[in-house]
Design a protein around this motif. Structure first.
Motif, PDB file in Angstrom:
ATOM      1  N   VAL A  80       0.843  -1.204   0.000  1.00 40.95           N
ATOM      2  CA  VAL A  80       0.000   0.000   0.000  1.00 40.95           C
ATOM      3  C   VAL A  80       0.878   1.255   0.000  1.00 40.95           C
ATOM      4  CG1 VAL A  80      -1.694   1.310   1.340  1.00 40.95           C
ATOM      5  CG2 VAL A  80      -1.943  -1.169   1.098  1.00 40.95           C
ATOM      6  N   MET A  81       1.923   1.256   0.840  1.00 40.31           N
ATOM      7  CA  MET A  81       2.825   2.408   0.861  1.00 40.31           C
ATOM      8  C   MET A  81       3.515   2.582  -0.492  1.00 40.31           C
ATOM      9  SD  MET A  81       4.500   2.516   4.696  1.00 40.31           S
ATOM     10  CE  MET A  81       5.055   0.814   4.798  1.00 40.31           C
ATOM     11  N   ALA A  82       3.936   1.469  -1.098  1.00 40.84           N
ATOM     12  CA  ALA A  82       4.601   1.541  -2.402  1.00 40.84           C
ATOM     13  C   ALA A  82       3.656   2.093  -3.465  1.00 40.84           C
ATOM     14  CB  ALA A  82       5.116   0.161  -2.798  1.00 40.84           C
ATOM     15  N   GLU A  83       2.410   1.645  -3.456  1.00 45.20           N
ATOM     16  CA  GLU A  83       1.423   2.154  -4.409  1.00 45.20           C
ATOM     17  C   GLU A  83       1.251   3.662  -4.250  1.00 45.20           C
ATOM     18  OE1 GLU A  83      -3.360   1.751  -5.457  1.00 45.20           O
ATOM     19  OE2 GLU A  83      -2.528   0.556  -3.818  1.00 45.20           O
ATOM     20  N   ALA A  84       1.068   4.110  -3.019  1.00 43.72           N
ATOM     21  CA  ALA A  84       0.869   5.541  -2.763  1.00 43.72           C
ATOM     22  C   ALA A  84       2.089   6.348  -3.199  1.00 43.72           C
ATOM     23  CB  ALA A  84       0.581   5.762  -1.275  1.00 43.72           C
ATOM     24  N   LEU A  85       3.262   5.866  -2.853  1.00 47.09           N
ATOM     25  CA  LEU A  85       4.493   6.597  -3.187  1.00 47.09           C
ATOM     26  C   LEU A  85       4.728   6.678  -4.688  1.00 47.09           C
ATOM     27  CD1 LEU A  85       6.760   5.317  -0.318  1.00 47.09           C
ATOM     28  CD2 LEU A  85       6.439   7.726  -0.949  1.00 47.09           C
ATOM     29  N   LEU A  86       4.585   5.557  -5.394  1.00 47.60           N
ATOM     30  CA  LEU A  86       4.843   5.602  -6.837  1.00 47.60           C
ATOM     31  C   LEU A  86       3.832   6.496  -7.538  1.00 47.60           C
ATOM     32  CD1 LEU A  86       6.514   4.842  -9.262  1.00 47.60           C
ATOM     33  CD2 LEU A  86       5.158   2.747  -9.459  1.00 47.60           C
ATOM     34  N   ASN A  87       2.585   6.456  -7.120  1.00 47.82           N
ATOM     35  CA  ASN A  87       1.601   7.341  -7.749  1.00 47.82           C
ATOM     36  C   ASN A  87       1.928   8.804  -7.492  1.00 47.82           C
ATOM     37  OD1 ASN A  87       0.009   5.498  -9.159  1.00 47.82           O
ATOM     38  ND2 ASN A  87      -1.203   5.025  -7.350  1.00 47.82           N
ATOM     39  N   ARG A  88       2.555   9.110  -6.383  1.00 46.32           N
ATOM     40  CA  ARG A  88       2.947  10.499  -6.096  1.00 46.32           C
ATOM     41  C   ARG A  88       4.259  10.857  -6.789  1.00 46.32           C
ATOM     42  NH1 ARG A  88       2.990  13.036  -0.114  1.00 46.32           N
ATOM     43  NH2 ARG A  88       0.765  13.192  -0.598  1.00 46.32           N
ATOM     44  N   LEU A  89       5.251   9.996  -6.716  1.00 46.54           N
ATOM     45  CA  LEU A  89       6.589  10.312  -7.219  1.00 46.54           C
ATOM     46  C   LEU A  89       6.761  10.041  -8.714  1.00 46.54           C
ATOM     47  CD1 LEU A  89       8.730   8.805  -4.299  1.00 46.54           C
ATOM     48  CD2 LEU A  89       8.075  11.196  -4.659  1.00 46.54           C
ATOM     49  N   GLY A  90       5.843   9.285  -9.294  1.00 53.26           N
ATOM     50  CA  GLY A  90       5.986   8.863 -10.683  1.00 53.26           C
ATOM     51  C   GLY A  90       5.698   9.914 -11.722  1.00 53.26           C
ATOM     52  N   GLY A  91       5.229  11.071 -11.315  1.00 52.11           N
ATOM     53  CA  GLY A  91       5.023  12.171 -12.247  1.00 52.11           C
ATOM     54  C   GLY A  91       4.116  11.839 -13.412  1.00 52.11           C
ATOM     55  N   GLY A  92       3.128  10.968 -13.198  1.00 51.96           N
ATOM     56  CA  GLY A  92       2.219  10.609 -14.280  1.00 51.96           C
ATOM     57  C   GLY A  92       2.778   9.582 -15.250  1.00 51.96           C
ATOM     58  N   ARG A  93       4.037   9.218 -15.090  1.00 46.62           N
ATOM     59  CA  ARG A  93       4.646   8.225 -15.981  1.00 46.62           C
ATOM     60  C   ARG A  93       4.312   6.801 -15.556  1.00 46.62           C
ATOM     61  NH1 ARG A  93      10.357   8.407 -15.939  1.00 46.62           N
ATOM     62  NH2 ARG A  93      10.171   9.057 -13.777  1.00 46.62           N
ATOM     63  N   PHE A  94       3.794   6.662 -14.324  1.00 46.60           N
ATOM     64  CA  PHE A  94       3.480   5.352 -13.772  1.00 46.60           C
ATOM     65  C   PHE A  94       2.086   5.391 -13.157  1.00 46.60           C
ATOM     66  CE2 PHE A  94       8.019   6.008 -13.514  1.00 46.60           C
ATOM     67  CZ  PHE A  94       8.521   4.849 -14.074  1.00 46.60           C
ATOM     68  N   LYS A  95       1.415   4.252 -13.208  1.00 48.77           N
ATOM     69  CA  LYS A  95       0.165   4.055 -12.491  1.00 48.77           C
ATOM     70  C   LYS A  95       0.399   2.839 -11.609  1.00 48.77           C
ATOM     71  CE  LYS A  95      -4.148   4.066 -11.243  1.00 48.77           C
ATOM     72  NZ  LYS A  95      -4.317   4.545  -9.900  1.00 48.77           N
ATOM     73  N   ALA A  96       0.390   3.056 -10.298  1.00 47.93           N
ATOM     74  CA  ALA A  96       0.685   1.984  -9.360  1.00 47.93           C
ATOM     75  C   ALA A  96      -0.595   1.372  -8.808  1.00 47.93           C
ATOM     76  CB  ALA A  96       1.546   2.509  -8.218  1.00 47.93           C
ATOM     77  N   TYR A  97      -0.505   0.086  -8.524  1.00 42.93           N
ATOM     78  CA  TYR A  97      -1.564  -0.687  -7.899  1.00 42.93           C
ATOM     79  C   TYR A  97      -0.914  -1.544  -6.814  1.00 42.93           C
ATOM     80  CZ  TYR A  97      -3.820   0.328 -12.397  1.00 42.93           C
ATOM     81  OH  TYR A  97      -4.324   0.946 -13.518  1.00 42.93           O
ATOM     82  N   SER A  98      -1.721  -2.070  -5.925  1.00 42.61           N
ATOM     83  CA  SER A  98      -1.201  -3.018  -4.946  1.00 42.61           C
ATOM     84  C   SER A  98      -2.237  -4.107  -4.719  1.00 42.61           C
ATOM     85  CB  SER A  98      -0.860  -2.326  -3.630  1.00 42.61           C
ATOM     86  OG  SER A  98      -2.023  -1.849  -2.982  1.00 42.61           O
ATOM     87  N   ALA A  99      -1.743  -5.270  -4.297  1.00 45.09           N
ATOM     88  CA  ALA A  99      -2.631  -6.401  -4.038  1.00 45.09           C
ATOM     89  C   ALA A  99      -1.894  -7.406  -3.173  1.00 45.09           C
ATOM     90  CB  ALA A  99      -3.060  -7.037  -5.355  1.00 45.09           C
ATOM     91  N   GLY A 100      -2.642  -8.411  -2.716  1.00 42.89           N
ATOM     92  CA  GLY A 100      -2.048  -9.443  -1.877  1.00 42.89           C
ATOM     93  C   GLY A 100      -2.537 -10.825  -2.237  1.00 42.89           C
ATOM     94  N   SER A 101      -1.738 -11.820  -1.884  1.00 47.75           N
ATOM     95  CA  SER A 101      -2.123 -13.207  -2.118  1.00 47.75           C
ATOM     96  C   SER A 101      -3.204 -13.644  -1.135  1.00 47.75           C
ATOM     97  CB  SER A 101      -0.901 -14.123  -2.011  1.00 47.75           C
ATOM     98  OG  SER A 101      -0.225 -13.913  -0.779  1.00 47.75           O
ATOM     99  N   TYR A 102      -3.166 -13.121   0.068  1.00 46.81           N
ATOM    100  CA  TYR A 102      -4.174 -13.380   1.100  1.00 46.81           C
ATOM    101  C   TYR A 102      -4.525 -12.048   1.758  1.00 46.81           C
ATOM    102  CZ  TYR A 102      -2.708 -18.187   0.448  1.00 46.81           C
ATOM    103  OH  TYR A 102      -2.418 -19.408  -0.100  1.00 46.81           O
ATOM    104  N   PRO A 103      -5.258 -11.184   1.065  1.00 41.80           N
ATOM    105  CA  PRO A 103      -5.521  -9.848   1.594  1.00 41.80           C
ATOM    106  C   PRO A 103      -6.215  -9.880   2.954  1.00 41.80           C
ATOM    107  CG  PRO A 103      -6.955 -10.326  -0.267  1.00 41.80           C
ATOM    108  CD  PRO A 103      -5.985 -11.451  -0.173  1.00 41.80           C
ATOM    109  N   SER A 104      -5.796  -8.960   3.806  1.00 39.26           N
ATOM    110  CA  SER A 104      -6.343  -8.900   5.164  1.00 39.26           C
ATOM    111  C   SER A 104      -7.716  -8.237   5.207  1.00 39.26           C
ATOM    112  CB  SER A 104      -5.389  -8.126   6.073  1.00 39.26           C
ATOM    113  OG  SER A 104      -5.360  -6.756   5.688  1.00 39.26           O
ATOM    114  N   GLY A 105      -8.019  -7.481   4.165  1.00 41.31           N
ATOM    115  CA  GLY A 105      -9.293  -6.769   4.150  1.00 41.31           C
ATOM    116  C   GLY A 105      -9.234  -5.398   4.799  1.00 41.31           C
ATOM    117  N   ARG A 106      -8.056  -5.022   5.289  1.00 39.81           N
ATOM    118  CA  ARG A 106      -7.922  -3.699   5.908  1.00 39.81           C
ATOM    119  C   ARG A 106      -6.505  -3.174   5.700  1.00 39.81           C
ATOM    120  NH1 ARG A 106      -4.983  -3.410  10.504  1.00 39.81           N
ATOM    121  NH2 ARG A 106      -4.359  -5.367  11.430  1.00 39.81           N
ATOM    122  N   ILE A 107      -6.387  -1.868   5.769  1.00 40.57           N
ATOM    123  CA  ILE A 107      -5.072  -1.228   5.716  1.00 40.57           C
ATOM    124  C   ILE A 107      -4.533  -1.174   7.151  1.00 40.57           C
ATOM    125  CG2 ILE A 107      -3.806   0.866   5.066  1.00 40.57           C
ATOM    126  CD1 ILE A 107      -5.151  -0.639   2.685  1.00 40.57           C
TER     127      ILE A 107
END
Length: 168
Positions: free
Chosen positions: A20-47
């Motif tokens: 989640v932190m990586a997704e947020a950071l890349l979307n901020r730092l990527g300058g529109g050149r990147f679109k970040a997503y995040s996911a999990g193999s066994y998602p907890s259902g909460r941040i």
């Protein structure tokens, strides 16, 4: 690599902290050149609450953030991925779905904020340290000379970044 926006998926087992932190950071730092997503193999259902507090404190817009399964990115109509990064060792050892787009994969392991012990202040400080590690790695990533690198050279650089020791 072309100048099109590059889709990046960050994977972690529970999709509650590092990814989640990586997704947020890349979307901020990527300058529109990147679109970040995040996911999990066994998602907890909460941040993770310490991650949520930190991101809000740093003025990240958390609208739309949720803990979700990586299966959402392996179905028809999912974004074509250019990069997939595992950010926890457990997810790196799991058999992943087949991703659309034949993305470049790399493992960038980081400590787990959910494993922090101690007082709430100590847990928050640990989470902030992990955030800074991820921020440094993503800062290097967004500044790579993508146009000058072959796919093989880029893969090698991304793997090397994942093997690099984080400064203390």
């Amino acid at each position: 690599m072309t100048d099109q926006t590059k889709n990046v998926l960050f994977l972690c087992t529970h999709n509650s902290a590092r990814s989640v932190m990586a997704e947020a950071l890349l979307n901020r730092l990527g300058g529109g050149r990147f679109k970040a997503y995040s996911a999990g193999s066994y998602p907890s259902g909460r941040i993770n609450p310490f991650v949520e507090t930190l991101l809000k404190k740093m003025n990240f817009d958390l609208a739309g953030f949720r803990s979700k399964s990586w299966n959402e990115f392996a179905v028809p109509g999912a974004p074509q991925l250019h990069f997939v990064f595992t950010v926890c060792d457990q997810a790196a050892g799991e058999v992943c779905p087949i991703w659309p787009g034949q993305p470049i994969n790399a493992h960038w392991g980081f400590p787990d904020p959910s494993s922090a012990t101690g007082t709430d202040a100590e847990k928050a400080a640990f989470t902030a340290d992990v955030f800074r590690m991820i921020e440094r790695r993503i800062g290097i990533f967004v500044n790579l000379p993508f146009a000058a690198l072959s796919t093989l050279e880029l893969k090698r650089k991304l793997d090397d970044m994942g093997k690099a020791k984080e400064p203390a």
